[in-house]
Structures are given as C-alpha cells and as structure tokens.
Design a protein around this motif. Structure first.
Motif, PDB file in Angstrom:
ATOM      1  N   ARG A  18       0.801  -1.218   0.000  1.00  0.00           N
ATOM      2  CA  ARG A  18       0.000   0.000   0.000  1.00  0.00           C
ATOM      3  C   ARG A  18       0.842   1.281   0.000  1.00  0.00           C
ATOM      4  O   ARG A  18       0.293   2.374   0.145  1.00  0.00           O
ATOM      5  N   HIS A  19       2.152   1.172  -0.167  1.00  0.00           N
ATOM      6  CA  HIS A  19       2.976   2.382  -0.204  1.00  0.00           C
ATOM      7  C   HIS A  19       2.552   3.309  -1.335  1.00  0.00           C
ATOM      8  O   HIS A  19       2.703   4.537  -1.228  1.00  0.00           O
ATOM      9  N   ASP A  20       2.025   2.728  -2.426  1.00  0.00           N
ATOM     10  CA  ASP A  20       1.623   3.555  -3.555  1.00  0.00           C
ATOM     11  C   ASP A  20       0.453   4.471  -3.218  1.00  0.00           C
ATOM     12  O   ASP A  20       0.216   5.465  -3.910  1.00  0.00           O
ATOM     13  N   GLU A  21      -0.277   4.176  -2.126  1.00  0.00           N
ATOM     14  CA  GLU A  21      -1.368   5.049  -1.714  1.00  0.00           C
ATOM     15  C   GLU A  21      -0.858   6.340  -1.078  1.00  0.00           C
ATOM     16  O   GLU A  21      -1.560   7.357  -1.053  1.00  0.00           O
ATOM     17  N   ILE A  22       0.359   6.303  -0.547  1.00  0.00           N
ATOM     18  CA  ILE A  22       0.977   7.482   0.058  1.00  0.00           C
ATOM     19  C   ILE A  22       1.932   8.160  -0.922  1.00  0.00           C
ATOM     20  O   ILE A  22       1.933   9.385  -1.083  1.00  0.00           O
ATOM     21  N   LEU A  23       2.741   7.362  -1.602  1.00  0.00           N
ATOM     22  CA  LEU A  23       3.757   7.903  -2.507  1.00  0.00           C
ATOM     23  C   LEU A  23       3.194   8.039  -3.921  1.00  0.00           C
ATOM     24  O   LEU A  23       3.743   7.514  -4.891  1.00  0.00           O
ATOM     25  N   THR A  24       2.100   8.744  -4.020  1.00  0.00           N
ATOM     26  CA  THR A  24       1.476   8.964  -5.319  1.00  0.00           C
ATOM     27  C   THR A  24       2.297   9.976  -6.124  1.00  0.00           C
ATOM     28  O   THR A  24       3.065  10.764  -5.553  1.00  0.00           O
ATOM     29  N   PRO A  25       2.152   9.972  -7.445  1.00  0.00           N
ATOM     30  CA  PRO A  25       2.854  10.993  -8.237  1.00  0.00           C
ATOM     31  C   PRO A  25       2.532  12.415  -7.793  1.00  0.00           C
ATOM     32  O   PRO A  25       3.417  13.283  -7.771  1.00  0.00           O
ATOM     33  N   GLU A  26       1.279  12.657  -7.417  1.00  0.00           N
ATOM     34  CA  GLU A  26       0.884  13.997  -6.975  1.00  0.00           C
ATOM     35  C   GLU A  26       1.547  14.367  -5.646  1.00  0.00           C
ATOM     36  O   GLU A  26       1.984  15.509  -5.467  1.00  0.00           O
ATOM     37  N   ALA A  27       1.619  13.403  -4.724  1.00  0.00           N
ATOM     38  CA  ALA A  27       2.250  13.672  -3.441  1.00  0.00           C
ATOM     39  C   ALA A  27       3.748  13.914  -3.610  1.00  0.00           C
ATOM     40  O   ALA A  27       4.323  14.819  -2.978  1.00  0.00           O
ATOM     41  N   LEU A  28       4.400  13.134  -4.449  1.00  0.00           N
ATOM     42  CA  LEU A  28       5.834  13.329  -4.692  1.00  0.00           C
ATOM     43  C   LEU A  28       6.085  14.662  -5.384  1.00  0.00           C
ATOM     44  O   LEU A  28       7.093  15.331  -5.116  1.00  0.00           O
ATOM     45  N   ALA A  29       5.178  15.063  -6.250  1.00  0.00           N
ATOM     46  CA  ALA A  29       5.310  16.376  -6.889  1.00  0.00           C
ATOM     47  C   ALA A  29       5.191  17.495  -5.856  1.00  0.00           C
ATOM     48  O   ALA A  29       5.914  18.501  -5.923  1.00  0.00           O
ATOM     49  N   PHE A  30       4.293  17.321  -4.881  1.00  0.00           N
ATOM     50  CA  PHE A  30       4.158  18.315  -3.814  1.00  0.00           C
ATOM     51  C   PHE A  30       5.427  18.369  -2.964  1.00  0.00           C
ATOM     52  O   PHE A  30       5.914  19.460  -2.623  1.00  0.00           O
ATOM     53  N   LEU A  31       5.989  17.205  -2.625  1.00  0.00           N
ATOM     54  CA  LEU A  31       7.247  17.189  -1.883  1.00  0.00           C
ATOM     55  C   LEU A  31       8.361  17.864  -2.671  1.00  0.00           C
ATOM     56  O   LEU A  31       9.198  18.569  -2.098  1.00  0.00           O
ATOM     57  N   THR A  32       8.380  17.656  -3.975  1.00  0.00           N
ATOM     58  CA  THR A  32       9.391  18.308  -4.812  1.00  0.00           C
ATOM     59  C   THR A  32       9.249  19.820  -4.734  1.00  0.00           C
ATOM     60  O   THR A  32      10.245  20.550  -4.604  1.00  0.00           O
ATOM     61  N   ARG A  33       8.031  20.319  -4.804  1.00  0.00           N
ATOM     62  CA  ARG A  33       7.804  21.761  -4.712  1.00  0.00           C
ATOM     63  C   ARG A  33       8.258  22.309  -3.357  1.00  0.00           C
ATOM     64  O   ARG A  33       8.855  23.399  -3.291  1.00  0.00           O
ATOM     65  N   LEU A  34       7.981  21.568  -2.290  1.00  0.00           N
ATOM     66  CA  LEU A  34       8.448  21.995  -0.968  1.00  0.00           C
ATOM     67  C   LEU A  34       9.971  22.087  -0.932  1.00  0.00           C
ATOM     68  O   LEU A  34      10.535  23.048  -0.383  1.00  0.00           O
ATOM     69  N   HIS A  35      10.644  21.109  -1.514  1.00  0.00           N
ATOM     70  CA  HIS A  35      12.103  21.130  -1.509  1.00  0.00           C
ATOM     71  C   HIS A  35      12.651  22.222  -2.426  1.00  0.00           C
ATOM     72  O   HIS A  35      13.662  22.863  -2.095  1.00  0.00           O
ATOM     73  N   ASP A  36      12.004  22.440  -3.562  1.00  0.00           N
ATOM     74  CA  ASP A  36      12.431  23.541  -4.423  1.00  0.00           C
ATOM     75  C   ASP A  36      12.415  24.874  -3.676  1.00  0.00           C
ATOM     76  O   ASP A  36      13.310  25.710  -3.826  1.00  0.00           O
ATOM     77  N   GLN A  37      11.382  25.053  -2.864  1.00  0.00           N
ATOM     78  CA  GLN A  37      11.204  26.321  -2.159  1.00  0.00           C
ATOM     79  C   GLN A  37      12.060  26.442  -0.907  1.00  0.00           C
ATOM     80  O   GLN A  37      12.541  27.539  -0.578  1.00  0.00           O
ATOM     81  N   PHE A  38      12.267  25.339  -0.193  1.00  0.00           N
ATOM     82  CA  PHE A  38      12.768  25.467   1.178  1.00  0.00           C
ATOM     83  C   PHE A  38      14.015  24.641   1.506  1.00  0.00           C
ATOM     84  O   PHE A  38      14.572  24.824   2.592  1.00  0.00           O
ATOM     85  N   ALA A  39      14.471  23.772   0.624  1.00  0.00           N
ATOM     86  CA  ALA A  39      15.644  22.949   0.957  1.00  0.00           C
ATOM     87  C   ALA A  39      16.882  23.811   1.182  1.00  0.00           C
ATOM     88  O   ALA A  39      17.675  23.554   2.096  1.00  0.00           O
ATOM     89  N   GLY A  40      17.059  24.835   0.358  1.00  0.00           N
ATOM     90  CA  GLY A  40      18.215  25.706   0.525  1.00  0.00           C
ATOM     91  C   GLY A  40      18.175  26.471   1.835  1.00  0.00           C
ATOM     92  O   GLY A  40      19.195  26.573   2.538  1.00  0.00           O
ATOM     93  N   ARG A  41      17.022  27.012   2.181  1.00  0.00           N
ATOM     94  CA  ARG A  41      16.893  27.750   3.442  1.00  0.00           C
ATOM     95  C   ARG A  41      17.083  26.831   4.630  1.00  0.00           C
ATOM     96  O   ARG A  41      17.659  27.235   5.655  1.00  0.00           O
ATOM     97  N   ARG A  42      16.587  25.598   4.530  1.00  0.00           N
ATOM     98  CA  ARG A  42      16.817  24.628   5.608  1.00  0.00           C
ATOM     99  C   ARG A  42      18.313  24.442   5.842  1.00  0.00           C
ATOM    100  O   ARG A  42      18.775  24.448   6.992  1.00  0.00           O
ATOM    101  N   GLN A  43      19.076  24.277   4.777  1.00  0.00           N
ATOM    102  CA  GLN A  43      20.514  24.077   4.936  1.00  0.00           C
ATOM    103  C   GLN A  43      21.180  25.309   5.539  1.00  0.00           C
ATOM    104  O   GLN A  43      22.098  25.192   6.366  1.00  0.00           O
ATOM    105  N   GLU A  44      20.731  26.485   5.170  1.00  0.00           N
ATOM    106  CA  GLU A  44      21.263  27.705   5.777  1.00  0.00           C
ATOM    107  C   GLU A  44      21.028  27.724   7.278  1.00  0.00           C
ATOM    108  O   GLU A  44      21.905  28.116   8.058  1.00  0.00           O
ATOM    109  N   ARG A  45      19.850  27.306   7.703  1.00  0.00           N
ATOM    110  CA  ARG A  45      19.552  27.299   9.130  1.00  0.00           C
ATOM    111  C   ARG A  45      20.401  26.260   9.863  1.00  0.00           C
ATOM    112  O   ARG A  45      20.840  26.490  10.991  1.00  0.00           O
ATOM    113  N   LEU A  46      20.636  25.117   9.241  1.00  0.00           N
ATOM    114  CA  LEU A  46      21.491  24.102   9.874  1.00  0.00           C
ATOM    115  C   LEU A  46      22.927  24.598   9.974  1.00  0.00           C
ATOM    116  O   LEU A  46      23.607  24.344  10.980  1.00  0.00           O
ATOM    117  N   ASN A  47      23.405  25.307   8.963  1.00  0.00           N
ATOM    118  CA  ASN A  47      24.745  25.887   9.040  1.00  0.00           C
ATOM    119  C   ASN A  47      24.826  26.909  10.171  1.00  0.00           C
ATOM    120  O   ASN A  47      25.839  26.989  10.884  1.00  0.00           O
TER     121      ASN A  47
END
Length: 320
Positions: A18-47
């Motif tokens: 049932r992993h495909d019920e959570i890891l849908t293409p739409e959900a992975l696309a949403f995670l990608t958008r979150l990382h596009d927007q915030f992955a860099g800032r997250r790393q800045e905060r960790l630094n």
C-alpha cells in the motif's frame, strides 16, 4: 544553451504494501515543490546552528536578542490560538503511529494525541510510510489491525469522542534517505525528513481533517531559534496556498526543548503567530541541549544525575 533539468524526488527503497497510496505521483510532486522552495533555506539554518554551537564552545553565552526587543515588549500582537478540536487539551497523550498504537490512542478517551513520527518512532522506511498509512486510514475511519496472535484492534470511540490528532514530524536536522531530491542544477541529496513527514501528511489529510471538524495540526520539535520558526511558517503558508486552503488553517504547537529557543520564545510565537496554537516544554531534550552546547565549557557545566534535575532546580524553573 543548456536548460536546467526539472527537479524531482525519487523513491530509493523497496515497494511495500500500500505504499503507492501514500507515494502517489501527486504527493511526490508536492514534496518536490516543498524542496524547491525550502531545501536551501533549511541548509542555511542548519549551518547557522553549527556556527552558534561553535561560538558557545568558544565562550559566547546565549542572551535575549537586542534586535527583537520590540517584539518582546510589544503587547499588541497575539497568536492564532486553538483551532477546532484544540480548545481542550487537559489530557494529552503521545505515542507512535503504528496501527495498533493508533487504534489504542483513538480509543483512549484523551482530548489530544501527539501522533509521533519523531522520537517515538524508529525511522525505518516501513515505519515512516506505515505511520502515514495508519493516520490516513484513521482519519477516514477505516483503520483496523489484527495482531499475529489473532487479536483484532479497531476504533470503537465515536468520532466526537476521539482525541484531536496533532502530528509531530521529524526535526530540521534529519533526512529521509529513502527519498532523494534532485534540484534543477542536477544535484541530488537525501530529502528533508521534516518536509517529507509534514508534506505527505498535509497533502493527503488536510481537507479530510477539515471536513471532519478538526484541522491539520502539528507539533514542531527541536527548533533552536525564531528564524527556524519563520521557515516553518513559510512552509505552512506555501502549503495552504498550494492546496487552496485559507491562510491560518494550519495550527502548530512549538516544543521548547533547546536552550537557545528558550531565549527566543516570544520571537518564535511572533514568527508563527498566524499558525501558532501555543508552546510546550520538552524537559529531557532541553537538558540534553544544555549538555550539547556547553560540553566544552568546563566542570562548572557538568550536571548531576538526571534524577536530581527536577523542574524546581533554578535553571529549569527559569525555563518554565
């Protein structure tokens, strides 16, 4: 002229039931958008965390920030407060999100349940996605579980008698190695565990929770300062817009469990004021934070046996 490649998140793990019920293409696309927007800032905060820790090791003490004094002294602002279902939190429990414990939590009679994908969950891939499945099913009133011994678990409590779910994602410092994010420049690294836990839960369940009279509520762990809170607030605002939800739909309770956050509690609430439901104390992690930050500062910072570090000792009393 070459053009940047599209960013993506890909699964690097065996496919589970049932992993495909959570890891849908739409959900992975949403995670990608979150990382596009915030992955860099997250790393800045960790630094910035590492830089502050090194400064403390070299003798700099924490202090209240002079540049945010106006926030601490201004009594005109306030936070959003409790959302629907968060008005009464006098009995609040916590626990992992495997099916059995989820059923037990929803039948407990408590007012709120901290559904923990952080400290109470070993972050194996099966636990990470299995926990999302448990919550997905519970929110839709279809969660059942049968143990290997044949004992059947099901939610018996009426919907209005079940605790309000407050999900706790993993902290900013952790990664989810089974999901790999590739940015537009082609650089690939492990996904942020915070964005994965939050993003999957919010994407699949926000509207169902609202339809059920509650909402998408979160506990935020391990924050160290108000700029990390600002990052979460921006994540919330972006996500609400992406799912066409009103601003302020999300509510967050912030755990004060690092010594640096204790010096910026007003500022943390201010940054999250449109989404904040309040603060909560995290005693043991707070003590650990003191040890971690001041471990190079000599014998005067050595603590006694932890049984002696009660909430009435001076530095813990000042914290509360």
């Amino acid at each position: 002229m070459s053009h940047p490649s599209p960013s993506s998140i890909r699964v690097h793990a065996e496919h589970g039931d049932r992993h495909d019920e959570i890891l849908t293409p739409e959900a992975l696309a949403f995670l990608t958008r979150l990382h596009d927007q915030f992955a860099g800032r997250r790393q800045e905060r960790l630094n910035a965390r590492m830089a502050q820790r090194k400064a403390i090791e070299n003798g700099r003490d924490l202090r209240f920030l002079p540049e945010t004094r106006s926030i601490r002294e201004n009594t005109s602002w306030q936070v959003a407060g409790a959302g629907p279902g968060l008005e009464d939190r006098r009995v609040e429990i916590t626990g992992p999100t495997d099916p059995k414990m989820t059923v037990n939590a929803l039948n407990s009679g408590a007012k709120a349940w901290l559904a923990d994908l952080e400290d109470a969950t070993s972050p194996t891939w099966s636990n990470v996605i299995g926990g999302q499945l448990s919550l997905h099913d519970a929110i839709r009133d279809r969660l059942e579980f049968t143990s290997p011994e044949g004992k059947r678990y099901r939610v018996e409590a009426a919907p209005d008698a079940r605790p309000t779910i407050i999900m706790r994602p993993r902290g900013w410092h952790l990664v989810e190695k089974h999901l790999r994010y590739t940015d537009r420049a082609g650089y690939t690294r492990a996904a942020s565990a915070s964005l994965v836990d939050f993003g999957l839960y919010f994407f699949h369940n926000a509207k169902a929770l609202i339809d059920g009279g509650r909402g998408p509520y979160f506990y935020l762990p391990k924050l160290e300062n108000h700029l990390e809170a600002r990052l979460w607030d921006d994540v919330f605002t972006f996500s609400e817009t992406a799912l066409h939800l009103p601003h302020g739909t999300i509510r967050a309770t912030i755990l004060i469990e690092t010594i640096s956050a204790a010096f910026e509690m007003d500022e943390i609430l201010y940054e999250l004021r449109d989404h904040a439901a309040g603060l909560n104390a995290g005693r043991w992690d707070y003590i650990f934070s003191l040890i971690k930050n001041y471990r190079e500062r000599g014998r005067s910072y050595v603590l006694p046996d932890r049984d002696l570090i009660t909430m009435t000792v001076p530095f813990m009393r000042a914290y509360t």
